[in-house]
Design a protein around this motif. Structure first.
Motif, PDB file in Angstrom:
ATOM      1  N   THR A   2       0.828  -1.211   0.000  1.00 10.14           N
ATOM      2  CA  THR A   2       0.000   0.000   0.000  1.00 10.14           C
ATOM      3  C   THR A   2       0.862   1.260   0.000  1.00 10.14           C
ATOM      4  OG1 THR A   2      -1.688  -1.212   1.245  1.00 10.14           O
ATOM      5  CG2 THR A   2      -1.880   1.179   1.172  1.00 10.14           C
ATOM      6  N   VAL A   3       1.942   1.207   0.776  1.00  5.69           N
ATOM      7  CA  VAL A   3       2.845   2.363   0.830  1.00  5.69           C
ATOM      8  C   VAL A   3       3.496   2.599  -0.529  1.00  5.69           C
ATOM      9  CG1 VAL A   3       4.896   3.308   1.932  1.00  5.69           C
ATOM     10  CG2 VAL A   3       3.259   1.981   3.283  1.00  5.69           C
ATOM     11  N   TYR A   4       3.870   1.525  -1.209  1.00  4.07           N
ATOM     12  CA  TYR A   4       4.495   1.652  -2.533  1.00  4.07           C
ATOM     13  C   TYR A   4       3.527   2.260  -3.542  1.00  4.07           C
ATOM     14  CZ  TYR A   4       6.532   0.295  -6.999  1.00  4.07           C
ATOM     15  OH  TYR A   4       7.026   0.306  -8.279  1.00  4.07           O
ATOM     16  N   VAL A   5       2.280   1.773  -3.531  1.00  9.88           N
ATOM     17  CA  VAL A   5       1.273   2.316  -4.449  1.00  9.88           C
ATOM     18  C   VAL A   5       1.013   3.786  -4.147  1.00  9.88           C
ATOM     19  CG1 VAL A   5      -1.144   2.150  -5.182  1.00  9.88           C
ATOM     20  CG2 VAL A   5       0.206   0.073  -4.846  1.00  9.88           C
ATOM     21  N   ASP A   6       0.991   4.127  -2.857  1.00 12.67           N
ATOM     22  CA  ASP A   6       0.784   5.524  -2.474  1.00 12.67           C
ATOM     23  C   ASP A   6       1.928   6.409  -2.963  1.00 12.67           C
ATOM     24  OD1 ASP A   6      -0.738   7.553  -0.791  1.00 12.67           O
ATOM     25  OD2 ASP A   6       1.256   7.643   0.133  1.00 12.67           O
ATOM     26  N   ASP A   7       3.154   5.909  -2.874  1.00 15.47           N
ATOM     27  CA  ASP A   7       4.303   6.678  -3.365  1.00 15.47           C
ATOM     28  C   ASP A   7       4.229   6.869  -4.879  1.00 15.47           C
ATOM     29  OD1 ASP A   7       5.284   6.877  -0.819  1.00 15.47           O
ATOM     30  OD2 ASP A   7       6.624   5.139  -1.006  1.00 15.47           O
ATOM     31  N   VAL A   8       3.823   5.812  -5.591  1.00 12.87           N
ATOM     32  CA  VAL A   8       3.707   5.912  -7.052  1.00 12.87           C
ATOM     33  C   VAL A   8       2.635   6.923  -7.440  1.00 12.87           C
ATOM     34  CG1 VAL A   8       3.090   4.663  -9.154  1.00 12.87           C
ATOM     35  CG2 VAL A   8       4.587   3.594  -7.461  1.00 12.87           C
ATOM     36  N   LEU A   9       1.487   6.860  -6.768  1.00 10.37           N
ATOM     37  CA  LEU A   9       0.406   7.802  -7.071  1.00 10.37           C
ATOM     38  C   LEU A   9       0.806   9.234  -6.729  1.00 10.37           C
ATOM     39  CD1 LEU A   9      -2.728   5.785  -5.856  1.00 10.37           C
ATOM     40  CD2 LEU A   9      -1.951   6.157  -8.203  1.00 10.37           C
ATOM     41  N   THR A  10       1.550   9.401  -5.646  1.00  6.12           N
ATOM     42  CA  THR A  10       2.027  10.741  -5.287  1.00  6.12           C
ATOM     43  C   THR A  10       2.990  11.278  -6.338  1.00  6.12           C
ATOM     44  OG1 THR A  10       1.807  10.180  -2.938  1.00  6.12           O
ATOM     45  CG2 THR A  10       3.146  12.099  -3.495  1.00  6.12           C
ATOM     46  N   SER A  11       3.851  10.395  -6.845  1.00  8.44           N
ATOM     47  CA  SER A  11       4.779  10.812  -7.906  1.00  8.44           C
ATOM     48  C   SER A  11       4.028  11.195  -9.171  1.00  8.44           C
ATOM     49  CB  SER A  11       5.775   9.688  -8.205  1.00  8.44           C
ATOM     50  OG  SER A  11       6.505   9.337  -7.050  1.00  8.44           O
ATOM     51  N   LEU A  12       3.030  10.385  -9.539  1.00  4.04           N
ATOM     52  CA  LEU A  12       2.227  10.712 -10.720  1.00  4.04           C
ATOM     53  C   LEU A  12       1.471  12.022 -10.538  1.00  4.04           C
ATOM     54  CD1 LEU A  12       0.775   7.186 -11.625  1.00  4.04           C
ATOM     55  CD2 LEU A  12       2.629   8.418 -12.766  1.00  4.04           C
ATOM     56  N   LEU A  13       0.963  12.241  -9.327  1.00  2.00           N
ATOM     57  CA  LEU A  13       0.275  13.502  -9.048  1.00  2.00           C
ATOM     58  C   LEU A  13       1.225  14.686  -9.175  1.00  2.00           C
ATOM     59  CD1 LEU A  13      -2.254  15.010  -8.103  1.00  2.00           C
ATOM     60  CD2 LEU A  13      -1.525  14.577  -5.744  1.00  2.00           C
ATOM     61  N   GLY A  14       2.457  14.491  -8.722  1.00  2.58           N
ATOM     62  CA  GLY A  14       3.446  15.559  -8.853  1.00  2.58           C
ATOM     63  C   GLY A  14       3.725  15.896 -10.308  1.00  2.58           C
ATOM     64  N   PHE A  15       3.867  14.869 -11.164  1.00  2.00           N
ATOM     65  CA  PHE A  15       4.098  15.118 -12.589  1.00  2.00           C
ATOM     66  C   PHE A  15       2.884  15.777 -13.235  1.00  2.00           C
ATOM     67  CE2 PHE A  15       7.517  11.926 -12.166  1.00  2.00           C
ATOM     68  CZ  PHE A  15       8.520  12.592 -12.852  1.00  2.00           C
ATOM     69  N   CYS A  16       1.686  15.349 -12.845  1.00  2.00           N
ATOM     70  CA  CYS A  16       0.472  15.968 -13.403  1.00  2.00           C
ATOM     71  C   CYS A  16       0.386  17.444 -13.026  1.00  2.00           C
ATOM     72  CB  CYS A  16      -0.764  15.216 -12.911  1.00  2.00           C
ATOM     73  SG  CYS A  16      -0.952  13.556 -13.592  1.00  2.00           S
ATOM     74  N   CYS A  17       0.706  17.746 -11.773  1.00  4.76           N
ATOM     75  CA  CYS A  17       0.700  19.150 -11.346  1.00  4.76           C
ATOM     76  C   CYS A  17       1.755  19.961 -12.092  1.00  4.76           C
ATOM     77  CB  CYS A  17       0.937  19.240  -9.840  1.00  4.76           C
ATOM     78  SG  CYS A  17      -0.406  18.586  -8.837  1.00  4.76           S
ATOM     79  N   PHE A  18       2.903  19.337 -12.332  1.00  5.06           N
ATOM     80  CA  PHE A  18       3.972  20.034 -13.047  1.00  5.06           C
ATOM     81  C   PHE A  18       3.542  20.386 -14.465  1.00  5.06           C
ATOM     82  CE2 PHE A  18       7.522  19.520 -16.060  1.00  5.06           C
ATOM     83  CZ  PHE A  18       8.288  20.615 -15.693  1.00  5.06           C
ATOM     84  N   PHE A  19       3.064  19.388 -15.222  1.00  5.71           N
ATOM     85  CA  PHE A  19       2.670  19.645 -16.606  1.00  5.71           C
ATOM     86  C   PHE A  19       1.429  20.526 -16.682  1.00  5.71           C
ATOM     87  CE2 PHE A  19       5.081  15.631 -17.178  1.00  5.71           C
ATOM     88  CZ  PHE A  19       6.017  16.103 -18.082  1.00  5.71           C
ATOM     89  N   GLY A  20       0.533  20.388 -15.704  1.00  4.19           N
ATOM     90  CA  GLY A  20      -0.634  21.265 -15.686  1.00  4.19           C
ATOM     91  C   GLY A  20      -0.257  22.714 -15.444  1.00  4.19           C
ATOM     92  N   THR A  21       0.725  22.927 -14.575  1.00  3.04           N
ATOM     93  CA  THR A  21       1.180  24.295 -14.323  1.00  3.04           C
ATOM     94  C   THR A  21       1.912  24.866 -15.526  1.00  3.04           C
ATOM     95  OG1 THR A  21       1.427  23.710 -11.983  1.00  3.04           O
ATOM     96  CG2 THR A  21       2.465  25.753 -12.721  1.00  3.04           C
ATOM     97  N   ILE A  22       2.686  24.020 -16.215  1.00  2.60           N
ATOM     98  CA  ILE A  22       3.412  24.477 -17.399  1.00  2.60           C
ATOM     99  C   ILE A  22       2.442  24.965 -18.470  1.00  2.60           C
ATOM    100  CG2 ILE A  22       4.803  23.666 -19.347  1.00  2.60           C
ATOM    101  CD1 ILE A  22       6.441  24.245 -16.916  1.00  2.60           C
ATOM    102  N   LYS A  23       1.255  24.371 -18.544  1.00  2.10           N
ATOM    103  CA  LYS A  23       0.288  24.768 -19.566  1.00  2.10           C
ATOM    104  C   LYS A  23      -0.221  26.190 -19.371  1.00  2.10           C
ATOM    105  CE  LYS A  23      -1.502  20.336 -21.140  1.00  2.10           C
ATOM    106  NZ  LYS A  23      -2.712  19.513 -21.365  1.00  2.10           N
ATOM    107  N   PHE A  24      -0.032  26.738 -18.168  1.00  2.14           N
ATOM    108  CA  PHE A  24      -0.454  28.114 -17.946  1.00  2.14           C
ATOM    109  C   PHE A  24       0.362  29.097 -18.775  1.00  2.14           C
ATOM    110  CE2 PHE A  24      -2.477  26.468 -14.083  1.00  2.14           C
ATOM    111  CZ  PHE A  24      -3.681  27.156 -14.129  1.00  2.14           C
ATOM    112  N   ILE A  25       1.481  28.620 -19.328  1.00  4.26           N
ATOM    113  CA  ILE A  25       2.289  29.487 -20.187  1.00  4.26           C
ATOM    114  C   ILE A  25       1.474  29.947 -21.387  1.00  4.26           C
ATOM    115  CG2 ILE A  25       4.309  29.507 -21.712  1.00  4.26           C
ATOM    116  CD1 ILE A  25       5.739  27.759 -19.738  1.00  4.26           C
ATOM    117  N   LYS A  26       0.546  29.118 -21.859  1.00  7.05           N
ATOM    118  CA  LYS A  26      -0.262  29.486 -23.019  1.00  7.05           C
ATOM    119  C   LYS A  26      -1.097  30.737 -22.755  1.00  7.05           C
ATOM    120  CE  LYS A  26      -0.700  24.825 -24.919  1.00  7.05           C
ATOM    121  NZ  LYS A  26      -1.646  23.759 -25.326  1.00  7.05           N
ATOM    122  N   PHE A  27      -1.506  30.923 -21.502  1.00 11.34           N
ATOM    123  CA  PHE A  27      -2.360  32.063 -21.194  1.00 11.34           C
ATOM    124  C   PHE A  27      -1.594  33.374 -21.159  1.00 11.34           C
ATOM    125  CE2 PHE A  27      -4.509  28.398 -19.261  1.00 11.34           C
ATOM    126  CZ  PHE A  27      -5.750  28.510 -19.868  1.00 11.34           C
TER     127      PHE A  27
END
Length: 204
Positions: A2-27
């Motif tokens: 469970t801890v491993y899956v939580d770490d993986v999901l947290t990492s994926l969430l971090g990448f999603c937040c990163f790319f989502g924030t980068i998209k604000f450059i378009k605005f």
């Protein structure tokens, strides 16, 4: 598990937040500084990739050198990970040279000096030269988006009377109005010739 899956999901969430924030450059892509930054990165992408391969080879060479020479004498060289961290800190000019002197009076300062000369002075200078060349190339080219935005903003402010046009803009507006009311006869000359030819065709 469970801890491993939580770490993986947290990492994926971090990448999603990163790319989502980068998209604000378009605005804010019409910002002049941001356009220059993005265009510079696009222009130097190939050079940066080539430089990255070269820098990786040089850095791995020094990583092996420092690890094999000082792993038993310097605590920060006890593992490959800690050695790479130490070399990155030296690259950022954050280091304590007394550790190398204490480890070996000759090899310590010698290897340290070679690393400073090759990586800090030569490699970083090459990297800055690549960015500087790309920046000057982009800066010399006209930025059409910025010109379009400036024109639209100026027209909007003039239309809403939030900004008073200066003397040059006033003359330009007056000239455009005069030109729309009184058309230059030379501009109508081809139309007049066409009308004359049509009249001659009807007569004959």
């Amino acid at each position: 598990m469970t801890v491993y899956v939580d770490d993986v999901l947290t990492s994926l969430l971090g990448f999603c937040c990163f790319f989502g924030t980068i998209k604000f450059i378009k605005f804010i892509r019409f910002n002049k500084s941001l356009i220059i930054f993005v265009q510079t990165l696009k222009y130097v992408t190939k050079d940066i990739i080539s430089f990255s391969f070269m820098f990786s080879i040089v850095f791995m060479s020094f990583l092996a050198l420092f690890y094999l020479l000082f792993n038993s004498n310097i605590e920060s060289c006890s593992s490959l990970l800690s050695t790479s961290q130490m070399l990155f800190e030296i690259t950022l000019m954050s280091f304590d040279a007394t550790d190398f002197t204490g480890a070996d009076p000759f090899l310590g300062p010698f290897c340290f000096s070679i690393f400073i000369i090759i990586v800090v002075f030569i490699c970083l200078s090459m990297f800055m030269s690549i960015l500087n060349d790309g920046f000057h190339h982009v800066e010399l080219n006209s930025i059409e988006d910025q010109q379009i935005l400036s024109y639209m903003l100026k027209k909007f402010l003039n239309w809403t009377h939030l900004r008073r046009p200066n003397v040059e803009e006033t003359y330009e507006i007056r000239d455009s109005r005069m030109h729309s009311q009184y058309v230059d006869p030379i501009e109508n000359f081809p139309d007049k010739i066409d009308q004359l030819l049509e009249a001659l065709d009807r007569v004959y």
